[in-house]
Design a protein around this motif. Structure first.
Motif, mmCIF file in Angstrom:
data_model
loop_
_atom_site.group_PDB
_atom_site.id
_atom_site.type_symbol
_atom_site.label_atom_id
_atom_site.label_comp_id
_atom_site.label_asym_id
_atom_site.label_seq_id
_atom_site.Cartn_x
_atom_site.Cartn_y
_atom_site.Cartn_z
ATOM 1 N N ASP A 159 85.066 0.030 9.393
ATOM 2 C CA ASP A 159 85.161 0.044 7.934
ATOM 3 C C ASP A 159 85.236 -1.382 7.393
ATOM 4 O O ASP A 159 84.544 -1.743 6.435
ATOM 5 N N GLN A 160 86.120 -2.184 7.994
ATOM 6 C CA GLN A 160 86.297 -3.550 7.510
ATOM 7 C C GLN A 160 85.060 -4.396 7.786
ATOM 8 O O GLN A 160 84.759 -5.329 7.040
ATOM 9 N N ARG A 161 84.348 -4.044 8.843
ATOM 10 C CA ARG A 161 83.084 -4.731 9.111
ATOM 11 C C ARG A 161 82.094 -4.461 7.977
ATOM 12 O O ARG A 161 81.391 -5.361 7.509
ATOM 13 N N MET A 162 82.046 -3.210 7.547
ATOM 14 C CA MET A 162 81.161 -2.858 6.427
ATOM 15 C C MET A 162 81.581 -3.578 5.149
ATOM 16 O O MET A 162 80.745 -4.139 4.430
ATOM 17 N N LEU A 163 82.883 -3.583 4.854
ATOM 18 C CA LEU A 163 83.358 -4.249 3.647
ATOM 19 C C LEU A 163 83.116 -5.757 3.716
ATOM 20 O O LEU A 163 82.806 -6.398 2.704
ATOM 21 N N THR A 164 83.233 -6.333 4.899
ATOM 22 C CA THR A 164 82.952 -7.753 5.075
ATOM 23 C C THR A 164 81.478 -8.031 4.824
ATOM 24 O O THR A 164 81.118 -8.999 4.144
ATOM 25 N N ASP A 165 80.618 -7.185 5.375
ATOM 26 C CA ASP A 165 79.178 -7.355 5.146
ATOM 27 C C ASP A 165 78.827 -7.161 3.670
ATOM 28 O O ASP A 165 77.854 -7.730 3.180
ATOM 29 N N ARG A 166 79.623 -6.347 2.985
ATOM 30 C CA ARG A 166 79.449 -6.175 1.537
ATOM 31 C C ARG A 166 79.989 -7.363 0.741
ATOM 32 O O ARG A 166 79.811 -7.417 -0.469
ATOM 33 N N LYS A 167 80.704 -8.268 1.441
ATOM 34 C CA LYS A 167 81.395 -9.382 0.789
ATOM 35 C C LYS A 167 82.409 -8.873 -0.236
ATOM 36 O O LYS A 167 82.555 -9.418 -1.331
ATOM 37 N N GLN A 168 83.107 -7.810 0.151
ATOM 38 C CA GLN A 168 84.072 -7.183 -0.744
ATOM 39 C C GLN A 168 85.484 -7.561 -0.324
ATOM 40 O O GLN A 168 86.111 -6.908 0.503
ATOM 41 N N ASP A 169 85.995 -8.645 -0.918
ATOM 42 C CA ASP A 169 87.358 -9.081 -0.652
ATOM 43 C C ASP A 169 88.344 -8.227 -1.444
ATOM 44 O O ASP A 169 87.980 -7.471 -2.342
ATOM 45 N N ILE A 170 89.610 -8.370 -1.106
ATOM 46 C CA ILE A 170 90.681 -7.636 -1.774
ATOM 47 C C ILE A 170 91.267 -8.529 -2.867
ATOM 48 O O ILE A 170 91.691 -9.653 -2.598
ATOM 49 N N HIS A 171 91.298 -8.013 -4.091
ATOM 50 C CA HIS A 171 91.875 -8.741 -5.218
ATOM 51 C C HIS A 171 93.134 -8.014 -5.678
ATOM 52 O O HIS A 171 93.148 -6.799 -5.798
ATOM 53 N N ALA A 172 94.166 -8.779 -5.966
ATOM 54 C CA ALA A 172 95.435 -8.157 -6.349
ATOM 55 C C ALA A 172 96.031 -8.756 -7.608
ATOM 56 O O ALA A 172 97.173 -8.497 -7.947
ATOM 57 N N ALA A 173 95.255 -9.556 -8.316
ATOM 58 C CA ALA A 173 95.803 -10.224 -9.494
ATOM 59 C C ALA A 173 96.035 -9.233 -10.623
ATOM 60 O O ALA A 173 95.215 -8.354 -10.885
ATOM 61 N N SER A 174 97.154 -9.388 -11.300
ATOM 62 C CA SER A 174 97.419 -8.607 -12.500
ATOM 63 C C SER A 174 96.610 -9.204 -13.649
ATOM 64 O O SER A 174 96.111 -10.339 -13.562
ATOM 65 N N PRO A 175 96.463 -8.461 -14.756
ATOM 66 C CA PRO A 175 95.754 -9.045 -15.914
ATOM 67 C C PRO A 175 96.339 -10.379 -16.364
ATOM 68 O O PRO A 175 95.599 -11.290 -16.734
ATOM 69 N N LEU A 176 97.675 -10.491 -16.337
ATOM 70 C CA LEU A 176 98.304 -11.747 -16.742
ATOM 71 C C LEU A 176 97.921 -12.879 -15.800
ATOM 72 O O LEU A 176 97.607 -13.994 -16.237
ATOM 73 N N MET A 177 97.938 -12.590 -14.482
ATOM 74 C CA MET A 177 97.565 -13.620 -13.514
ATOM 75 C C MET A 177 96.132 -14.083 -13.746
ATOM 76 O O MET A 177 95.825 -15.274 -13.664
ATOM 77 N N LYS A 178 95.250 -13.125 -14.043
ATOM 78 C CA LYS A 178 93.857 -13.503 -14.271
ATOM 79 C C LYS A 178 93.716 -14.369 -15.515
ATOM 80 O O LYS A 178 92.912 -15.312 -15.556
ATOM 81 N N LYS A 179 94.508 -14.069 -16.565
ATOM 82 C CA LYS A 179 94.465 -14.889 -17.768
ATOM 83 C C LYS A 179 94.895 -16.316 -17.479
ATOM 84 O O LYS A 179 94.441 -17.271 -18.117
ATOM 85 N N LEU A 180 95.793 -16.458 -16.506
ATOM 86 C CA LEU A 180 96.268 -17.789 -16.119
ATOM 87 C C LEU A 180 95.350 -18.462 -15.114
ATOM 88 O O LEU A 180 95.633 -19.553 -14.624
ATOM 89 N N GLY A 181 94.249 -17.781 -14.806
ATOM 90 C CA GLY A 181 93.307 -18.348 -13.856
ATOM 91 C C GLY A 181 93.703 -18.162 -12.411
ATOM 92 O O GLY A 181 93.182 -18.837 -11.517
ATOM 93 N N ILE A 182 94.623 -17.229 -12.153
ATOM 94 C CA ILE A 182 95.083 -16.971 -10.791
ATOM 95 C C ILE A 182 94.488 -15.636 -10.322
ATOM 96 O O ILE A 182 94.800 -14.585 -10.889
ATOM 97 N N ASP A 183 93.626 -15.682 -9.362
ATOM 98 C CA ASP A 183 92.995 -14.453 -8.868
ATOM 99 C C ASP A 183 92.886 -14.518 -7.348
ATOM 100 O O ASP A 183 91.818 -14.751 -6.796
#
Length: 721
Positions: free
Chosen positions: A429-453
């Motif tokens: 599964d992770q091999r497929m997601l890696t080939d998809r270049k699909q990283d895991i993002h966990a930033a909240s909306p506030l973090m993203k507004k602060l440029g933290i992702d």
């Protein structure tokens, strides 16, 4: 404390003993602690490798014809089942064993709930809900007959579980099944479905009907999964275990109230029949090991078709409650993408259907379960690209579909070797997601507004959640599912297997690993491989048997830590020394002052000859780098950098516990690092992999990356899907 279960009907204890049963040599159970299979199966195990010349996909052993009726108000299923079973052994069989999985939910005395209490508080569990009066579930045998004769039966505990566990039943056959003969049993049974607490049951009008029918245990023969004699593989339903069964055919008719949406393993063999306010659906599927279904009113469906080389046209359906419509399309896309990826990288998908079910609100514990051609996915009110919600929906869908290969087509024994299904599936599964270049993002909306992702690659997450900081694993990867120190130890099967296989892939090369995995799939599809069979396929396919055996001994069968460190980097300029030397046949003494002048003159002459040089001098530097292992001796690469910007790379591929590498160069060494490309996802501590003569922030940067990975573990749930 949980409420006691309802009293069992008298018929649930045993049926009258049948007279005149022929005696035969008892066939033993597999050990309650079976695990860590090191002996490869014989080439003809399970009828030998399947080829295109075979008339059927599997060497079919069982057949189930079932007619079942759901009462959604009482949450019951009443059914008649005709089971046929082929005795593959060379001896008559007068006792058989059936799994009664639904009895795991009949009360607190089952092995399942006993272990659930034992493991509570020791890591994540799938569910924490407590069943109350009217919410327990069970299965009752109403009538069991062989050729018109009643069959005597009793509950047994093959794993020495509590006597109150009723998940395995022993049956005395009035007529023994001859060697290579066939048994037919007629069974009437009644299911009381539990409220969804884990894996199966109801919530409101939603019914996931799984582990719901009497299913015969597996009779293993010598040469199959480490067996040295004919034996019954009939484990109780443990808290962490899942399932293991023979391949066969299913022909199932399901009667439900009109207006219910129904989905099941396999394809609809005929149009639904509407009569008296009820509808009967007819499903069939060949060459699978299980059957499950869902029924709920008002649910929607989304359909498409998929085609791929070597596969039939596949009908793909997503069944979902209206409140979670937002995840229907992503679930469909992840399913069809997984069909493409797994078919290309392992082997063509052999069935005509895939059905994904999104469970309703308050029934999330029914999600994340797998059956042949049929699985339950993740529910969510949100699906936003580049967020944790996207990763979770995609990952769970791909993971549950992937079980169709590792649990389904490869027939892994999830009781005894969960790594072969959960772990290997996690890796792919992770091999497929890696080939998809699909990283895991966990930033909240506030973090993203602060440029933290912050984002973390899939395999880095696996390392952080199951390898990072673990000095010594408590259980081997190939340990069974219930002999575990904790919930966390069982959960680590996912991440540690994925990290182990990714490490192998990095060491042998992506193409070699791809070849080996295709060999494993082709050799063992529609059979039941062991870890030893996986080991041998990887050894042959990669062409590096010594490395594969080394890693399997240390990780799959062992609990060795993987760690190494750069202990020291020391450089010394190779200057002339005072003392006596032999010159022109005579011994001459050179004083300290003479040496000092010799050095000074040489430096001055060198500077004049190398006016623009920023590094170097008249004398070379001898740099010594000391490395040490505090774990398994996996191959390592050491990169040493020098003051002029040059570098040298050497291999540390012996089994020494420590080693010194020396370099004679015009300039001194300024840093050394083990495995700069980070191929060893099993490395428990990356902070000690490098050493710098001058202070720099590389170690703190790596610490921050690991801390970020650990933080991500809070946001992403993987361990018990």
């Amino acid at each position: 404390m949980a409420a006691p279960p309802p009293p069992a009907p008298a018929a649930a204890t045993s049926a009258p003993a049948a007279a005149g049963s022929a005696a035969s040599t008892p066939i033993p159970f597999v050990s309650p602690h079976a695990a860590n299979i090191r002996t490869a199966s014989s080439p003809d195990a399970w009828g030998g490798a399947r080829t295109p010349a075979d008339a059927t996909l599997s060497n079919r052993v069982t057949s189930y014809t079932i007619e079942a009726t759901l009462d959604p108000d009482k949450h019951t299923v009443d059914a008649h089942q005709v089971m046929t079973w082929r005795n593959r052994s060379d001896r008559p069989i007068d006792k058989i064993y059936l799994h009664m999985y639904l009895n795991a939910f009949e009360g607190p005395g089952s092995t399942f709930f006993t272990e659930r209490r034992t493991f509570s508080g020791s890591g994540h569990s799938r569910g924490a809900a407590k069943l109350k009066k009217g919410e327990w579930g069970y299965i009752d045998l109403k009538k069991v007959q062989q050729n018109g004769q009643d069959v005597a039966w009793r509950f047994v505990q093959p794993d020495d579980g509590p006597k109150t566990d009723h998940t395995v039943v022993e049956m005395d056959l009035p007529q023994p099944v001859p060697a290579h003969g066939t048994l037919t049993l007629n069974v009437d049974f009644h299911d009381q479905l539990p409220r969804v607490v884990e894996r199966t049951g109801w919530w409101g009008k939603f019914h996931l009907v799984a582990q719901w029918f009497p299913k015969i245990a597996v009779l293993e023969l010598p040469g199959e999964r480490g067996a040295t004699e004919v034996r019954w593989n009939a484990h109780e339903f443990h808290y962490h275990s899942e399932f293991y069964a023979d391949y066969g055919n299913y022909d199932v008719k399901l009667t439900v109230p009109k207006g219910y949406t129904v989905g099941a393993v396999g394809h609809e063999a005929s149009a639904p029949v509407d009569a008296d306010g009820k509808v009967t659906y007819h499903f069939q599927q060949t060459d699978v090991e299980d059957f499950a279904w869902v029924a709920a009113p008002g649910y929607k469906t989304m359909d498409t078709t998929w085609t791929g080389p070597g596969s039939p046209q596949v009908k793909v359906r997503v069944i979902y409650p209206p409140e979670f419509e937002v995840v229907a399309e992503p679930t469909m896309k992840a399913t069809t993408d997984a069909l493409t990826y797994f078919s290309k990288t392992l082997g063509p998908y052999p069935y005509k259907t895939v059905t994904a079910v999104i469970p309703p609100y308050n029934a999330s514990e029914a999600g994340g379960m797998e059956y042949p051609t049929f699985f339950t996915a993740e529910n969510s009110e949100e699906y936003t690209k580049g967020t944790t919600s996207q990763y979770m929906i995609d990952f769970v869908t791909i993971h549950e579909f992937g079980h169709g290969y590792f649990m389904g087509i490869l027939g892994s024994n999830e009781f005894e070797e969960p790594m072969l299904d959960e772990g290997m599936n996690e890796y792919w599964d992770q091999r497929m997601l890696t080939d998809r270049k699909q990283d895991i993002h966990a930033a909240s909306p506030l973090m993203k507004k602060l440029g933290i992702d912050p984002a973390i690659p899939p395999y880095a997450y696996e390392r952080a959640s199951g390898v990072l900081g673990i000095n010594f694993p408590s259980d081997s990867l190939d340990a069974n599912s219930w002999d575990r120190l904790s919930n966390s130890s069982y959960g680590s099967v996912y991440s540690r297997t994925a990290s182990t296989m990714r490490t192998i892939e990095n060491l042998v090369g992506r193409d070699a690993m791809a070849k080996a995995m295709k060999l494993y799939y082709e050799r063992w599809k529609f059979r039941h491989p062991s870890a030893a069979d996986l080991r041998d396929a990887l050894a042959e396919g990669t062409g590096q048997p010594a490395l594969i055996h080394q890693i399997f001994d240390a990780q799959v069968y062992g609990t060795q830590r993987v760690d190494a460190s750069v202990v020291d980097v020391d450089s010394a300029e190779q200057l002339p020394q005072a003392g006596t030397v032999v010159k022109d046949g005579k011994r001459v003494t050179i004083t300290e002052s003479e040496v000092d002048k010799q050095i000074a003159d040489a430096r001055e002459a060198w500077k004049k000859a190398h006016k623009d040089a920023k590094h170097g001098g008249p004398y070379p530097w001898l740099s010594t780098v000391t490395v040490r292992r505090t774990g398994a001796p996996l191959p390592r690469t050491l990169e040493v950098k020098f003051a002029d910007g040059s570098s040298e790379t050497v291999k540390w591929d012996d089994d020494s516990r420590w080693k010194r590498f020396t370099f004679l160069k015009p300039v001194k060494a300024v840093s050394a690092e083990l495995d700069p490309d980070r191929p060893l996802y099993l490395d428990a501590n990356k902070l000690n992999d490098s050493y710098s003569v001058k202070k720099n922030g590389s170690a703190s940067s790596r610490w921050a990356a690991d801390a970020q990975a650990l933080l991500q573990s809070f946001y992403t749930f993987v361990g018990t899907l």
